[in-house]
Design a protein around this motif. Sequence first.
Motif, mmCIF file in Angstrom:
data_model
loop_
_atom_site.group_PDB
_atom_site.id
_atom_site.type_symbol
_atom_site.label_atom_id
_atom_site.label_comp_id
_atom_site.label_asym_id
_atom_site.label_seq_id
_atom_site.Cartn_x
_atom_site.Cartn_y
_atom_site.Cartn_z
ATOM 1 N N LEU A 1 0.831 -1.207 0.000
ATOM 2 C CA LEU A 1 0.000 0.000 0.000
ATOM 3 C C LEU A 1 0.865 1.256 0.000
ATOM 4 C CD1 LEU A 1 -2.650 -1.049 2.678
ATOM 5 C CD2 LEU A 1 -2.957 -1.026 0.196
ATOM 6 N N GLU A 2 0.371 2.316 -0.635
ATOM 7 C CA GLU A 2 0.993 3.636 -0.533
ATOM 8 C C GLU A 2 0.409 4.314 0.700
ATOM 9 O OE1 GLU A 2 0.788 6.066 -4.057
ATOM 10 O OE2 GLU A 2 0.545 4.283 -5.313
ATOM 11 N N VAL A 3 1.256 4.658 1.652
ATOM 12 C CA VAL A 3 0.783 5.161 2.942
ATOM 13 C C VAL A 3 1.118 6.646 3.078
ATOM 14 C CG1 VAL A 3 0.844 4.838 5.445
ATOM 15 C CG2 VAL A 3 1.196 2.872 3.923
ATOM 16 N N TYR A 4 0.125 7.420 3.515
ATOM 17 C CA TYR A 4 0.310 8.859 3.707
ATOM 18 C C TYR A 4 -0.172 9.243 5.099
ATOM 19 C CZ TYR A 4 0.689 8.813 -1.382
ATOM 20 O OH TYR A 4 1.069 8.541 -2.673
ATOM 21 N N HIS A 5 0.647 10.039 5.787
ATOM 22 C CA HIS A 5 0.213 10.600 7.063
ATOM 23 C C HIS A 5 0.325 12.120 6.982
ATOM 24 C CE1 HIS A 5 4.381 11.434 8.135
ATOM 25 N NE2 HIS A 5 4.698 10.166 7.963
ATOM 26 N N HIS A 6 -0.115 12.793 8.022
ATOM 27 C CA HIS A 6 -0.089 14.257 8.017
ATOM 28 C C HIS A 6 1.345 14.778 8.038
ATOM 29 C CE1 HIS A 6 -4.345 15.338 8.342
ATOM 30 N NE2 HIS A 6 -4.482 14.176 8.964
ATOM 31 N N ARG A 7 1.530 15.936 7.393
ATOM 32 C CA ARG A 7 2.851 16.565 7.322
ATOM 33 C C ARG A 7 2.795 18.044 7.687
ATOM 34 N NH1 ARG A 7 4.753 17.200 2.394
ATOM 35 N NH2 ARG A 7 2.678 17.244 1.483
ATOM 36 N N ARG A 8 1.713 18.704 7.296
ATOM 37 C CA ARG A 8 1.654 20.166 7.444
ATOM 38 C C ARG A 8 0.556 20.627 8.398
ATOM 39 N NH1 ARG A 8 1.089 22.053 1.389
ATOM 40 N NH2 ARG A 8 -0.403 20.317 1.419
ATOM 41 N N VAL A 9 -0.403 19.776 8.699
ATOM 42 C CA VAL A 9 -1.456 20.115 9.661
ATOM 43 C C VAL A 9 -1.601 18.960 10.648
ATOM 44 C CG1 VAL A 9 -2.691 21.536 7.984
ATOM 45 C CG2 VAL A 9 -3.346 19.147 8.285
ATOM 46 N N SER A 10 -2.288 19.221 11.741
ATOM 47 C CA SER A 10 -2.423 18.225 12.801
ATOM 48 C C SER A 10 -3.327 17.079 12.362
ATOM 49 C CB SER A 10 -3.001 18.872 14.053
ATOM 50 O OG SER A 10 -2.243 19.985 14.458
ATOM 51 N N CYS A 11 -3.003 15.884 12.869
ATOM 52 C CA CYS A 11 -3.870 14.732 12.598
ATOM 53 C C CYS A 11 -5.117 14.763 13.476
ATOM 54 C CB CYS A 11 -3.107 13.423 12.804
ATOM 55 S SG CYS A 11 -2.598 13.106 14.512
ATOM 56 N N ASN A 12 -5.096 15.545 14.563
ATOM 57 C CA ASN A 12 -6.257 15.604 15.441
ATOM 58 C C ASN A 12 -7.308 16.568 14.869
ATOM 59 O OD1 ASN A 12 -5.546 18.294 16.286
ATOM 60 N ND2 ASN A 12 -4.027 17.415 17.665
ATOM 61 N N ASP A 13 -8.317 16.885 15.676
ATOM 62 C CA ASP A 13 -9.431 17.688 15.163
ATOM 63 C C ASP A 13 -9.027 19.083 14.713
ATOM 64 O OD1 ASP A 13 -11.037 15.541 15.648
ATOM 65 O OD2 ASP A 13 -12.366 16.534 17.072
ATOM 66 N N GLU A 14 -7.860 19.563 15.140
ATOM 67 C CA GLU A 14 -7.397 20.880 14.705
ATOM 68 C C GLU A 14 -7.234 20.945 13.186
ATOM 69 O OE1 GLU A 14 -4.162 23.214 16.912
ATOM 70 O OE2 GLU A 14 -3.160 22.577 15.067
ATOM 71 N N GLY A 15 -6.872 19.827 12.554
ATOM 72 C CA GLY A 15 -6.670 19.820 11.109
ATOM 73 C C GLY A 15 -7.911 19.497 10.311
ATOM 74 N N LEU A 16 -8.988 19.174 11.008
ATOM 75 C CA LEU A 16 -10.193 18.675 10.357
ATOM 76 C C LEU A 16 -10.862 19.712 9.448
ATOM 77 C CD1 LEU A 16 -12.784 16.473 12.155
ATOM 78 C CD2 LEU A 16 -13.592 18.624 11.199
ATOM 79 N N ALA A 17 -10.744 21.005 9.783
ATOM 80 C CA ALA A 17 -11.381 22.043 8.972
ATOM 81 C C ALA A 17 -10.853 22.052 7.537
ATOM 82 C CB ALA A 17 -11.175 23.417 9.617
ATOM 83 N N LEU A 18 -9.585 21.688 7.358
ATOM 84 C CA LEU A 18 -9.033 21.613 6.004
ATOM 85 C C LEU A 18 -9.806 20.586 5.179
ATOM 86 C CD1 LEU A 18 -6.862 22.235 3.847
ATOM 87 C CD2 LEU A 18 -5.429 20.486 4.929
ATOM 88 N N GLY A 19 -10.124 19.449 5.787
ATOM 89 C CA GLY A 19 -10.902 18.435 5.080
ATOM 90 C C GLY A 19 -12.303 18.914 4.761
ATOM 91 N N GLN A 20 -12.938 19.611 5.713
ATOM 92 C CA GLN A 20 -14.265 20.172 5.444
ATOM 93 C C GLN A 20 -14.221 21.115 4.251
ATOM 94 O OE1 GLN A 20 -15.212 22.109 9.121
ATOM 95 N NE2 GLN A 20 -16.057 20.285 10.101
ATOM 96 N N LEU A 21 -13.174 21.925 4.190
ATOM 97 C CA LEU A 21 -13.031 22.885 3.095
ATOM 98 C C LEU A 21 -12.956 22.179 1.747
ATOM 99 C CD1 LEU A 21 -12.298 26.015 2.449
ATOM 100 C CD2 LEU A 21 -9.993 25.105 2.217
ATOM 101 N N ARG A 22 -12.114 21.148 1.663
ATOM 102 C CA ARG A 22 -11.930 20.457 0.377
ATOM 103 C C ARG A 22 -13.195 19.692 -0.027
ATOM 104 N NH1 ARG A 22 -10.298 20.658 -3.146
ATOM 105 N NH2 ARG A 22 -8.810 19.055 -3.767
ATOM 106 N N ILE A 23 -13.886 19.117 0.951
ATOM 107 C CA ILE A 23 -15.124 18.395 0.647
ATOM 108 C C ILE A 23 -16.188 19.372 0.149
ATOM 109 C CG2 ILE A 23 -17.045 17.124 1.695
ATOM 110 C CD1 ILE A 23 -14.905 15.793 3.535
ATOM 111 N N ALA A 24 -16.345 20.490 0.853
ATOM 112 C CA ALA A 24 -17.337 21.482 0.434
ATOM 113 C C ALA A 24 -17.035 22.004 -0.959
ATOM 114 C CB ALA A 24 -17.373 22.628 1.441
ATOM 115 N N SER A 25 -15.770 22.273 -1.230
ATOM 116 C CA SER A 25 -15.387 22.768 -2.545
ATOM 117 C C SER A 25 -15.724 21.760 -3.633
ATOM 118 C CB SER A 25 -13.890 23.081 -2.557
ATOM 119 O OG SER A 25 -13.469 23.452 -3.847
#
Length: 759
Positions: A714-738
């Motif tokens: 498998l190709e595995v990716y983890h966080h690099r620039r934002v937090s893996c916890n809920d602090e980084g979650l808004a970035l995902g909301q942004l991309r999903i909404a877009s």
Amino acid sequence: MQTWEIRIRGIVQGVGFRPFIHRLVRTHALKGSIRNTSSGVTLTLEGDEDRLSSFLRELPEKAPPLAVIEEIRTDRIPFQGFSDFRIIESERQAERNTLISPDIGICPDCLREMRDPADRRYRFPFINCTNCGPRFTIIEDVPYDRAKTSMKAFPMCPDCDSEYHDIRNRRYHAQPDCCPVCGPSLQFYDAAGQPAAGDAAKLARDALKEGKILAVKGLGGFHLACRCEDPAIAGRLRRRKQRDEKPFAVMCRDLSGVKSICEVSAAEARVLSGARKPIVLLKKKHQGLEHLSENGWLGVMLPYTPLHVLLFEDGPDMLIMTSANLSDTPIIRDNAEALETLRGIADGFLMHDRRIQTRCDDSLCWVLDGQEYFARRSRGYVPQPLTVPEQETQILACGAEQKASFCLGKGGHAFLSQHIGDLKNLETLEHYEQQIRHFERLFDIRPRALACDLHPDYLSTRYAQDRAEEEGIPLLQVQHHHAHMAACMADNGLEGPCLGLIWDGTGLGTDGTSWGGELLAGDYRDFRRLGSLRPIPLPGGDRAVKEPYRVAFSLLREAGCPVGGVRDAEQLSRLAEAGLNCPLSTGMGRLFDGAAAILGIKERCSYEGQAAILLEASAREDAGFYPPVIEEADGLLRFDWREAVRALAEEKKAGTDAGVLAARFMNTLVEMAAHMAAMAAETSGIHRIVLSGGSFQNQYLMHRLPARLRGLGLEVYHHRRVSCNDEGLALGQLRIASARLQAERHGGRISLDFGESGR
């Protein structure tokens, strides 16, 4: 001779970029002009092709430390016939796209000057230049100039003004530039809030030597500081701040001090010593530091302001340096607030008269695979945006509740906020709303759509709902774990379908239950739930988060093990038998909590995640694993943890060391994840997997699970620039909404209500 127009986009204003360009142009004997634009700078240069090409090659290689070049576009235009090189008036455009530098730690040049008795800024606690100093925390509005920062209260003296206007000087257009004649001043106040006469920095050092606790004003807020080698002093701070067990951060004079107490790799030393100066979580070298941190990690940072450097002059080698705030409220930033709120906690106050415009806590990270792996992304990194695909609309993503943050999208940028805190009280909510308005003003963003979590009781959700209704703009609610998956995808620049292993404490699922140990498949528009855990009953509901013995009771009871030895077993049995206030959860965090309580590591928590952190810290060695049981029910792969719990309880009863069992339990989770991911990859045909959620702050897992998954192809990716916890979650909301808005705009049909299937 040729004429090239070079458009540069990124953080190139207020960072010494124009003086750098001026020097580079002279080196290559070019002519032309430079002007600031709303998105960066535009150069028009003339010379022969070799010189122009050489200039263009060296430009990104030799750019100033604070500059961030995101894009360089070059066009050949008709010959202009320049006679020299000049700076022309900034271009004003209807829409502003200027980027702002984060606050940066003191640079080597300024450090050398403040230590030079012959320099006019000798021992000056506010020395800075275009390569370092405050930026984000002092700016009020753009365009970025002194009149729109908190430095407007300090008119430049003739010497500083001369530097400011000299393009050959390191302080050319450095908006915070100042000196002892024209800059802010330092004051020391006693415990009663009365000013003390004398050298403020020396008075502070003397107080620290005496074992006193000081409130120290930093870049983004106040710290509480005291000597850290004496457990009695640390204990006094804990009692006063009511911080019984949560670890303290430590600031060391230099890297040798850090190495005396912690193991430090070359990569960790590089991050510690770099310009951004985060708190880095390091492995403790020896026992005797339990009064600072009860687990195996110690958060350490180096001095990042000239004021910090002065505190270590003939003073201690290291200090406790913890954020000054009352429980669950934002960090204190104002002098009057500090004097009032911290009275009875601090024995003295080291303050200055430069106003902090924006609160900004210290960043906190591990170093994983040679780079930062954030627990908290804040000072030194915010508001530097992440580059994302061009957005078709301006979007505000409102985040979750714990470790709240927000994210604003505009063009190809995602502006993720600094650490806000948990949205549990009015003070934090006001800070959250103020920062949203501040970011919208700085980056000229007027949201045309909002995104938030599904949970109806989150204050961030209520804010989004109220604002969407007031402004008549669309609101898209995003499932918590889908947002985590999308955040890690965006963090790594991934498009198209991925698998997502999302482990955290809790998040509202599309079926109305609490999720948290999930395997998903999908992209930014849609997702499917492929795997999870056998649901865990939580006696007492939310009380189980702070009282892991309740989770231990459920795990043991469900696994058919004796529960008589569990605290309050009789009361919990009545709850379970009656089915009263025992909601089900698939949260991985709760599984960690329950295991910690079964092993006697932690039964009650005084801070979030404590039981899971101590479980990780107690692991002694790689001691095998329990064969994971994975079953399929209703089309969903489920990890049946009962067999592992039975084995854990039996081995604990037989006297096996708790540290060995902790390692065995976490190894079992690694094997379970590997088996489940392999099955999902085979059935879905997707071989990329992202890891997100607060449980992946566990470094024991992160040093084992990615390698195990890669071993399966498998190709595995983890966080690099934002937090893996809920602090980084808004970035995902942004991309999903877009993605959803773009699909709707182009005629695509998608469902925003995925239903119980997760589709």
